[in-house]
Design a protein around this motif. Structure first.
Motif, PDB file in Angstrom:
ATOM      1  N   GLY A 174      -0.535 -11.061   3.469  1.00 57.83           N
ATOM      2  CA  GLY A 174      -1.736 -10.259   3.745  1.00 57.83           C
ATOM      3  C   GLY A 174      -1.964  -9.224   2.652  1.00 57.83           C
ATOM      4  N   ASP A 175      -0.876  -8.588   2.198  1.00 54.64           N
ATOM      5  CA  ASP A 175      -1.005  -7.579   1.140  1.00 54.64           C
ATOM      6  C   ASP A 175      -1.534  -8.227  -0.143  1.00 54.64           C
ATOM      7  N   LEU A 176      -1.218  -9.514  -0.343  1.00 57.05           N
ATOM      8  CA  LEU A 176      -1.709 -10.202  -1.549  1.00 57.05           C
ATOM      9  C   LEU A 176      -3.155 -10.673  -1.397  1.00 57.05           C
ATOM     10  N   ILE A 177      -3.498 -11.151  -0.204  1.00 57.44           N
ATOM     11  CA  ILE A 177      -4.882 -11.599   0.014  1.00 57.44           C
ATOM     12  C   ILE A 177      -5.847 -10.416  -0.137  1.00 57.44           C
ATOM     13  N   ALA A 178      -5.347  -9.212   0.142  1.00 61.06           N
ATOM     14  CA  ALA A 178      -6.149  -7.990  -0.012  1.00 61.06           C
ATOM     15  C   ALA A 178      -6.670  -7.804  -1.440  1.00 61.06           C
ATOM     16  N   LYS A 179      -6.010  -8.465  -2.408  1.00 58.65           N
ATOM     17  CA  LYS A 179      -6.447  -8.291  -3.811  1.00 58.65           C
ATOM     18  C   LYS A 179      -7.856  -8.839  -4.018  1.00 58.65           C
ATOM     19  N   LEU A 180      -8.290  -9.744  -3.120  1.00 56.68           N
ATOM     20  CA  LEU A 180      -9.626 -10.338  -3.274  1.00 56.68           C
ATOM     21  C   LEU A 180     -10.714  -9.280  -3.144  1.00 56.68           C
ATOM     22  N   THR A 181     -10.522  -8.311  -2.257  1.00 59.25           N
ATOM     23  CA  THR A 181     -11.524  -7.227  -2.170  1.00 59.25           C
ATOM     24  C   THR A 181     -11.141  -6.054  -3.076  1.00 59.25           C
ATOM     25  N   ALA A 182      -9.840  -5.840  -3.274  1.00 62.18           N
ATOM     26  CA  ALA A 182      -9.424  -4.725  -4.146  1.00 62.18           C
ATOM     27  C   ALA A 182     -10.042  -4.881  -5.535  1.00 62.18           C
ATOM     28  N   VAL A 183      -9.997  -6.110  -6.051  1.00 68.48           N
ATOM     29  CA  VAL A 183     -10.527  -6.337  -7.407  1.00 68.48           C
ATOM     30  C   VAL A 183     -12.057  -6.213  -7.413  1.00 68.48           C
ATOM     31  N   ARG A 184     -12.703  -6.670  -6.336  1.00 72.07           N
ATOM     32  CA  ARG A 184     -14.175  -6.486  -6.250  1.00 72.07           C
ATOM     33  C   ARG A 184     -14.528  -5.005  -6.271  1.00 72.07           C
ATOM     34  N   ARG A 248      -5.107   0.255  -8.659  1.00 69.43           N
ATOM     35  CA  ARG A 248      -6.460  -0.300  -8.547  1.00 69.43           C
ATOM     36  C   ARG A 248      -6.537  -1.825  -8.335  1.00 69.43           C
ATOM     37  N   PRO A 249      -5.758  -2.622  -9.113  1.00 64.83           N
ATOM     38  CA  PRO A 249      -5.894  -4.073  -8.897  1.00 64.83           C
ATOM     39  C   PRO A 249      -5.384  -4.519  -7.537  1.00 64.83           C
ATOM     40  N   ALA A 250      -4.620  -3.658  -6.871  1.00 62.11           N
ATOM     41  CA  ALA A 250      -3.937  -4.061  -5.636  1.00 62.11           C
ATOM     42  C   ALA A 250      -4.477  -3.369  -4.401  1.00 62.11           C
ATOM     43  N   SER A 251      -5.288  -2.343  -4.591  1.00 63.45           N
ATOM     44  CA  SER A 251      -5.674  -1.518  -3.449  1.00 63.45           C
ATOM     45  C   SER A 251      -7.121  -1.051  -3.567  1.00 63.45           C
ATOM     46  N   GLY A 252      -7.948  -1.501  -2.616  1.00 66.58           N
ATOM     47  CA  GLY A 252      -9.347  -1.080  -2.584  1.00 66.58           C
ATOM     48  C   GLY A 252      -9.710  -0.584  -1.203  1.00 66.58           C
ATOM     49  N   SER A 253     -10.955  -0.872  -0.804  1.00 72.38           N
ATOM     50  CA  SER A 253     -11.444  -0.376   0.493  1.00 72.38           C
ATOM     51  C   SER A 253     -10.616  -0.887   1.675  1.00 72.38           C
ATOM     52  N   GLU A 254     -10.077  -2.116   1.551  1.00 75.38           N
ATOM     53  CA  GLU A 254      -9.257  -2.675   2.655  1.00 75.38           C
ATOM     54  C   GLU A 254      -7.991  -1.846   2.845  1.00 75.38           C
ATOM     55  N   HIS A 255      -7.450  -1.297   1.728  1.00 70.42           N
ATOM     56  CA  HIS A 255      -6.280  -0.426   1.825  1.00 70.42           C
ATOM     57  C   HIS A 255      -6.674   0.938   2.392  1.00 70.42           C
ATOM     58  N   THR A 279      -9.478  -6.724   4.741  1.00 70.84           N
ATOM     59  CA  THR A 279     -10.067  -7.623   3.731  1.00 70.84           C
ATOM     60  C   THR A 279     -11.212  -8.438   4.332  1.00 70.84           C
ATOM     61  N   ILE A 280     -11.054  -8.875   5.594  1.00 71.56           N
ATOM     62  CA  ILE A 280     -12.147  -9.640   6.227  1.00 71.56           C
ATOM     63  C   ILE A 280     -13.412  -8.762   6.249  1.00 71.56           C
ATOM     64  N   MET A 281     -13.237  -7.528   6.738  1.00 67.55           N
ATOM     65  CA  MET A 281     -14.415  -6.662   6.930  1.00 67.55           C
ATOM     66  C   MET A 281     -15.020  -6.210   5.587  1.00 67.55           C
ATOM     67  N   MET A 282     -14.173  -5.895   4.625  1.00 67.02           N
ATOM     68  CA  MET A 282     -14.697  -5.432   3.331  1.00 67.02           C
ATOM     69  C   MET A 282     -15.332  -6.593   2.553  1.00 67.02           C
ATOM     70  N   MET A 283     -14.803  -7.794   2.766  1.00 71.81           N
ATOM     71  CA  MET A 283     -15.417  -8.955   2.115  1.00 71.81           C
ATOM     72  C   MET A 283     -16.810  -9.188   2.698  1.00 71.81           C
ATOM     73  N   TYR A 284     -16.954  -8.941   3.989  1.00 70.55           N
ATOM     74  CA  TYR A 284     -18.284  -9.044   4.610  1.00 70.55           C
ATOM     75  C   TYR A 284     -19.236  -8.048   3.926  1.00 70.55           C
ATOM     76  N   LEU A 285     -18.756  -6.804   3.734  1.00 69.73           N
ATOM     77  CA  LEU A 285     -19.605  -5.796   3.076  1.00 69.73           C
ATOM     78  C   LEU A 285     -19.954  -6.189   1.637  1.00 69.73           C
ATOM     79  N   HIS A 286     -19.008  -6.815   0.971  1.00 72.37           N
ATOM     80  CA  HIS A 286     -19.257  -7.242  -0.420  1.00 72.37           C
ATOM     81  C   HIS A 286     -20.186  -8.462  -0.477  1.00 72.37           C
ATOM     82  N   GLY A 287     -20.471  -9.046   0.689  1.00 74.88           N
ATOM     83  CA  GLY A 287     -21.304 -10.242   0.699  1.00 74.88           C
ATOM     84  C   GLY A 287     -20.538 -11.473   0.228  1.00 74.88           C
TER      85      GLY A 287
END
Ligand code: NDP
Ligand code: 13P
Ligand code: ZN
Length: 355
Positions: A174-184, A248-255, A279-287
């Motif tokens: 889960g901590d790794l999948i979070a990188k998908l929104t952290a990088v966005r 930054r590459p590892a922690s964004g709004s989901e963190h 990450t689910i919710m922040m990815m929704y916000l990112h579209g």
């Protein structure tokens, strides 16, 4: 994507990484080989101490290294100070972090304050602080990611890690999948605020997310192979933080959402579980493809709802509304004014996090 490269950029990396079954036996000789002296302080937690202290003791004794344990229960600023004072009294030549994220964070902090090297011996693949140059210390106003030094060595025993409760390995994914929104979020801060953005560090963090997505089924089954896969991803993400010089590459709004939950929920869940739901919710916000993220989390066996997380809906909504204030200097998709209660509730409902 262009990057701002004019700032001085110093990258410190771990020197030796050992991953495999029974490598815990090599902690003593690694300390000898790296010339880290003969007086170790081991920072660990109560469960890990009880289960595994013998293994570490045997390795250190074989290499004629003296040792003392400091047991920590959480990674608050107070606990970190107490651990530091206890450790200081032994005048250690090296600090070993033996356990989950909390013990490793305090070990990094103590080592940094005492000006000695730190050896990271994770007993769970639950977080990517295993190799990062940051210590996440919880203060009254939320966590502070303190820039310290990366561990000089990482010794990840996949037999111990595979024996740990399976929830911990899934949390690491889960901590790794979070990188998908952290990088966005990082890219967004670059575009809107001119923040430094490192393409290479971002790519490496994303690679660690893709790595666990690819092996979702193996990770769900658990075992030594799964432990190896997740540990490699976590180390790679830690190296991305070393290269970026920030989390930054590892922690964004989901963190930020997870940190907010840690501050307000009476019984928070695991860090990796919370950031995954974030990450689910922040990815929704990112579209972005939030339904795909949710499917992947389910495939791995991670919680995707507040109920599965064991946290009441109201804390999820509240955390969403205060997340932007946890680290105001970190610009994310939450913007500067954050979410209203109504918006937060709507996002949590649409994404199925709350009913
Ligand atoms: N610095 C950084 O870059 C990063 C830091 N973090 C931080 O890491 C923390 C999260 O780490 P996490 O590991 O989830 O939480 P904890 O360190 O709290 O560990 C969770 C639980 O797992 C137990 N445990 C660990 N290994 C084993 C094992 N082999 N067998 C049985 N139990 C075990 C721990 O026992 P015990 O009670 O003995 O400790 C603890 O009770 C957060 O504070 C987060 O902020 C996360 C990512 C990056
Ligand atoms: O958890 C982390 C990366 O996975 C550390 O990030 P923070 O800077 O949010 O503490
Ligand atoms: Zn994290």
């Amino acid at each position: 994507m262009s990057t701002l490269v004019q700032r001085r950029h110093e990258i410190e990396l771990p020197k030796r990484i050992l991953i495999g079954t029974d490598v815990v036996n090599e902690v003593g000789n690694t300390i000898r080989q790296l010339d880290l002296g003969s007086n170790a302080i081991i920072i660990t937690g109560p469960h890990v101490y009880q289960k595994y202290h013998n293994l570490l003791e045997e390795s250190l004794e074989r290499s004629k290294i003296e040792y003392n344990f400091v047991i920590v229960k959480s990674s608050t600023a107070d606990d970190a100070e107490h651990a530091l004072e206890e450790a200081r009294a032994y005048k250690p030549s090296v600090v070993i972090g033996f356990g989950g994220g909390k013990s490793i964070d305090i070990a990094k902090y103590v080592a940094f304050k005492l000006g000695v090297e730190m050896v990271s011996v994770p007993t769970a693949a639950s977080h990517d602080g295993i190799a990062s140059p940051f210590a996440s210390i919880k203060g009254v106003n939320g966590p502070v990611s303190m820039k310290v030094k990366p561990p000089i060595a990482i010794i990840a025993d996949t037999r111990i890690i595979a024996e740990a409760p399976s929830r911990l390995l899934r949390a690491g994914s889960g901590d790794l999948i979070a990188k998908l929104t952290a990088v966005r979020d990082w890219k967004l801060a670059h575009k809107l605020k001119g923040e430094y953005y490192g393409e290479y560090a971002a790519s490496l963090a994303l690679l660690s997310a893709r790595h666990v997505i690819r092996y979702a089924i193996t990770i769900r089954r658990g075992g030594i192979e799964a432990a190896h896969i997740v540990v490699e991803g976590l180390i790679s993400s830690g190296v991305a933080m070393c290269i970026a010089g920030s989390t930054r590459p590892a922690s964004g709004s989901e963190h930020l959402f997870s940190h907010a939950l840690d501050m307000i929920a009476p019984k928070p869940a695991l860090h990796g579980e919370q950031v995954a739901i974030g990450t689910i919710m922040m990815m929704y916000l990112h579209g972005g493809p939030w339904k795909r993220i949710r499917r992947i989390l389910r495939k791995i066996g991670l919680p995707t709802t507040a109920r599965e997380l064991g946290i009441k809906d109201e804390y999820i909504i509240k955390a969403l509304t205060i997340a932007h204030r946890v680290r105001p200097e970190r610009y994310t998709i939450l913007g500067e004014s954050g979410l209203t209660w109504e918006a937060a509730e709507r996002i949590a409902r649409i994404t199925g996090v709350i009913d």
